[in-house]
Design a protein around this motif. Structure first.
Motif, PDB file in Angstrom:
ATOM      1  N   ARG A 175       0.825  -1.223   0.000  1.00 66.08           N
ATOM      2  CA  ARG A 175       0.000   0.000   0.000  1.00 66.08           C
ATOM      3  C   ARG A 175       0.852   1.263   0.000  1.00 66.08           C
ATOM      4  NH1 ARG A 175      -3.885  -1.091   4.937  1.00 66.08           N
ATOM      5  NH2 ARG A 175      -2.050  -2.291   5.614  1.00 66.08           N
ATOM      6  N   ASP A 202       3.546   1.412  -1.869  1.00 67.06           N
ATOM      7  CA  ASP A 202       4.135   1.377  -3.207  1.00 67.06           C
ATOM      8  C   ASP A 202       5.663   1.352  -3.162  1.00 67.06           C
ATOM      9  OD1 ASP A 202       3.911   1.195  -5.962  1.00 67.06           O
ATOM     10  OD2 ASP A 202       4.010   3.369  -6.258  1.00 67.06           O
ATOM     11  N   GLU A 231      -2.502  -3.755  -2.904  1.00 68.03           N
ATOM     12  CA  GLU A 231      -2.284  -2.330  -3.125  1.00 68.03           C
ATOM     13  C   GLU A 231      -3.565  -1.534  -2.913  1.00 68.03           C
ATOM     14  OE1 GLU A 231       1.384  -2.582  -6.322  1.00 68.03           O
ATOM     15  OE2 GLU A 231      -0.564  -1.887  -7.036  1.00 68.03           O
ATOM     16  N   ASN A 232      -3.420  -0.229  -2.747  1.00 64.96           N
ATOM     17  CA  ASN A 232      -4.575   0.666  -2.652  1.00 64.96           C
ATOM     18  C   ASN A 232      -5.308   0.719  -3.986  1.00 64.96           C
ATOM     19  OD1 ASN A 232      -4.108   1.585   0.071  1.00 64.96           O
ATOM     20  ND2 ASN A 232      -2.411   2.806  -0.722  1.00 64.96           N
ATOM     21  N   ASP A 233      -6.608   0.969  -3.924  1.00 59.35           N
ATOM     22  CA  ASP A 233      -7.411   1.052  -5.137  1.00 59.35           C
ATOM     23  C   ASP A 233      -8.520   2.074  -4.936  1.00 59.35           C
ATOM     24  OD1 ASP A 233      -8.059  -0.130  -7.834  1.00 59.35           O
ATOM     25  OD2 ASP A 233      -9.965  -0.478  -6.805  1.00 59.35           O
ATOM     26  N   ASN A 234      -8.753   2.899  -5.952  1.00 61.50           N
ATOM     27  CA  ASN A 234      -9.776   3.939  -5.856  1.00 61.50           C
ATOM     28  C   ASN A 234     -11.197   3.405  -6.005  1.00 61.50           C
ATOM     29  OD1 ASN A 234      -7.850   5.995  -5.561  1.00 61.50           O
ATOM     30  ND2 ASN A 234      -7.617   6.212  -7.778  1.00 61.50           N
ATOM     31  N   SER A 272     -12.253   0.167  -5.017  1.00 61.73           N
ATOM     32  CA  SER A 272     -12.636  -0.937  -4.134  1.00 61.73           C
ATOM     33  C   SER A 272     -11.784  -0.911  -2.866  1.00 61.73           C
ATOM     34  CB  SER A 272     -12.448  -2.264  -4.889  1.00 61.73           C
ATOM     35  OG  SER A 272     -11.083  -2.457  -5.211  1.00 61.73           O
ATOM     36  N   PHE A 301      -9.258  -2.842  -2.044  1.00 64.44           N
ATOM     37  CA  PHE A 301      -7.836  -3.003  -2.346  1.00 64.44           C
ATOM     38  C   PHE A 301      -7.698  -3.574  -3.744  1.00 64.44           C
ATOM     39  CE2 PHE A 301      -9.382  -6.675   0.001  1.00 64.44           C
ATOM     40  CZ  PHE A 301      -9.000  -7.751  -0.788  1.00 64.44           C
ATOM     41  N   LYS A 302      -6.451  -3.629  -4.206  1.00 64.27           N
ATOM     42  CA  LYS A 302      -6.150  -4.143  -5.544  1.00 64.27           C
ATOM     43  C   LYS A 302      -5.225  -5.352  -5.435  1.00 64.27           C
ATOM     44  CE  LYS A 302      -4.085  -2.687  -9.968  1.00 64.27           C
ATOM     45  NZ  LYS A 302      -3.411  -1.559 -10.673  1.00 64.27           N
ATOM     46  N   PHE A 309     -12.808  -6.264  -4.237  1.00 63.49           N
ATOM     47  CA  PHE A 309     -11.452  -5.870  -4.600  1.00 63.49           C
ATOM     48  C   PHE A 309     -11.276  -5.919  -6.111  1.00 63.49           C
ATOM     49  CE2 PHE A 309     -11.019 -10.480  -4.128  1.00 63.49           C
ATOM     50  CZ  PHE A 309     -10.177 -10.846  -5.168  1.00 63.49           C
ATOM     51  N   ASN A 310     -10.240  -5.236  -6.578  1.00 64.47           N
ATOM     52  CA  ASN A 310      -9.978  -5.117  -8.006  1.00 64.47           C
ATOM     53  C   ASN A 310      -8.841  -6.057  -8.401  1.00 64.47           C
ATOM     54  OD1 ASN A 310     -10.443  -4.103 -10.534  1.00 64.47           O
ATOM     55  ND2 ASN A 310      -9.906  -1.989 -10.041  1.00 64.47           N
ATOM     56  N   LEU A 344     -13.608  -6.297 -11.001  1.00 64.93           N
ATOM     57  CA  LEU A 344     -13.979  -6.313  -9.589  1.00 64.93           C
ATOM     58  C   LEU A 344     -14.471  -7.694  -9.163  1.00 64.93           C
ATOM     59  CD1 LEU A 344     -15.865  -2.897  -9.292  1.00 64.93           C
ATOM     60  CD2 LEU A 344     -13.564  -3.428  -8.452  1.00 64.93           C
TER      61      LEU A 344
END
Length: 262
Positions: A25, A27, A56-59, A61, A63-64, A101-102, A107
């Motif tokens: 998260r 990066d 990782e962070n996701d806009n 959902s 998380f990614k 999540f993505n 999704l």
């Protein structure tokens, strides 16, 4: 490896399909370093895993998911990896018992109860029916072929023949299936990117369940598939000639946490 990086990692497994998990998260992971990923997945010189997954962070959902095969390359969707990532996110207190999540194929919705994760897979619109096999995409491409006795098959040898001989360099995952009883099947899978048999493959058992239902080898909309690493349950609804509301359900567990200099 001599990157100067000390990496905190977690090891998870879902029916024997094992993954190195990294909380990315912030990066900080060198995502283009395929040699590093390959090293971390190496069972003799690294940690050892069928693949590596970055959270990782996701806009869009919670998380990614970024997934790498053990050969170091990013790849298509991994069902057991997705289930393990849901457990990882719960253990990091990112989610409670439900999540969206993505991933590379879009999704995904999922729920978790103790160590059991139910993951919604993508809808499948088309299953290609051939004389001796079926072919479909459940987030990753899968060849599904019935054999008389999968337990005695040389899966690495026969899987490699089809993976390269029938599908070329881009390849396909190869699933060999033996029906056991009503709506229950035994499967062994050769995974591209790993280039060997794995103890379980989430998108693979999903493909098996749908292909067997399409061929009328399974009657119920809930199918049990026995992989070498454990049992998984796939439920679904028919949607015209395809399938929707496809869920892959089974255990996902943390094995250990550690640090590695690489």
């Amino acid at each position: 490896m001599k990157t100067g990086l000390t990496l905190e990692f977690y090891k998870y497994q879902g029916t024997g399909n094992d993954f190195v998990m990294v909380d990315n998260r912030k990066d900080t992971f060198p995502k283009e370093n395929t040699d590093l990923v390959k090293f971390l997945c190496d069972r003799r010189f690294g940690i050892g895993a069928d693949g590596l997954i970055l959270l990782e962070n996701d806009n869009l959902s919670d998380f990614k998911m970024v997934y790498y095969n053990s050969d170091g390359n990013t790849s298509t969707m991994c069902g057991n990896g997705g289930r393990c990532l849901v457990a990882f996110a719960r253990d990091l207190d990112i989610i409670k018992d439900k999540t969206t999540f993505n991933a590379i194929d879009g999704l995904h919705h999922a729920s978790i109860n103790k160590d059991v994760v139910a993951l919604q897979m993508i809808d499948v619109a088309v299953i290609q029916q051939k004389d001796k096999y079926s072919f479909l995409d459940t987030g990753s491409p899968h060849h599904v072929q019935i054999v008389a006795n999968v337990a005695s098959l040389d899966v690495k040898k026969e899987g490699a023949k089809l993976r390269y001989g029938l599908y070329g360099e881009s390849g396909s995952n190869i699933n060999f299936v033996t029906p056991l009883a009503d709506d229950t099947f035994e499967v062994r899978t050769y995974e591209r990117g790993v280039e060997d048999e794995t103890l379980s493959c989430g998108t693979g058992v999903t493909a098996v369940a749908l292909a067997m239902h399409k061929q009328k080898k399974a009657i119920s909309n809930t199918v049990k598939v026995k992989a070498r690493g454990g049992d998984l349950t796939i439920s679904f609804e028919q949607n015209g000639s395809g399938y929707k509301k496809v869920f892959l359900k089974g255990p996902a567990q943390k094995v250990f946490k550690g640090e590695i200099a690489c």
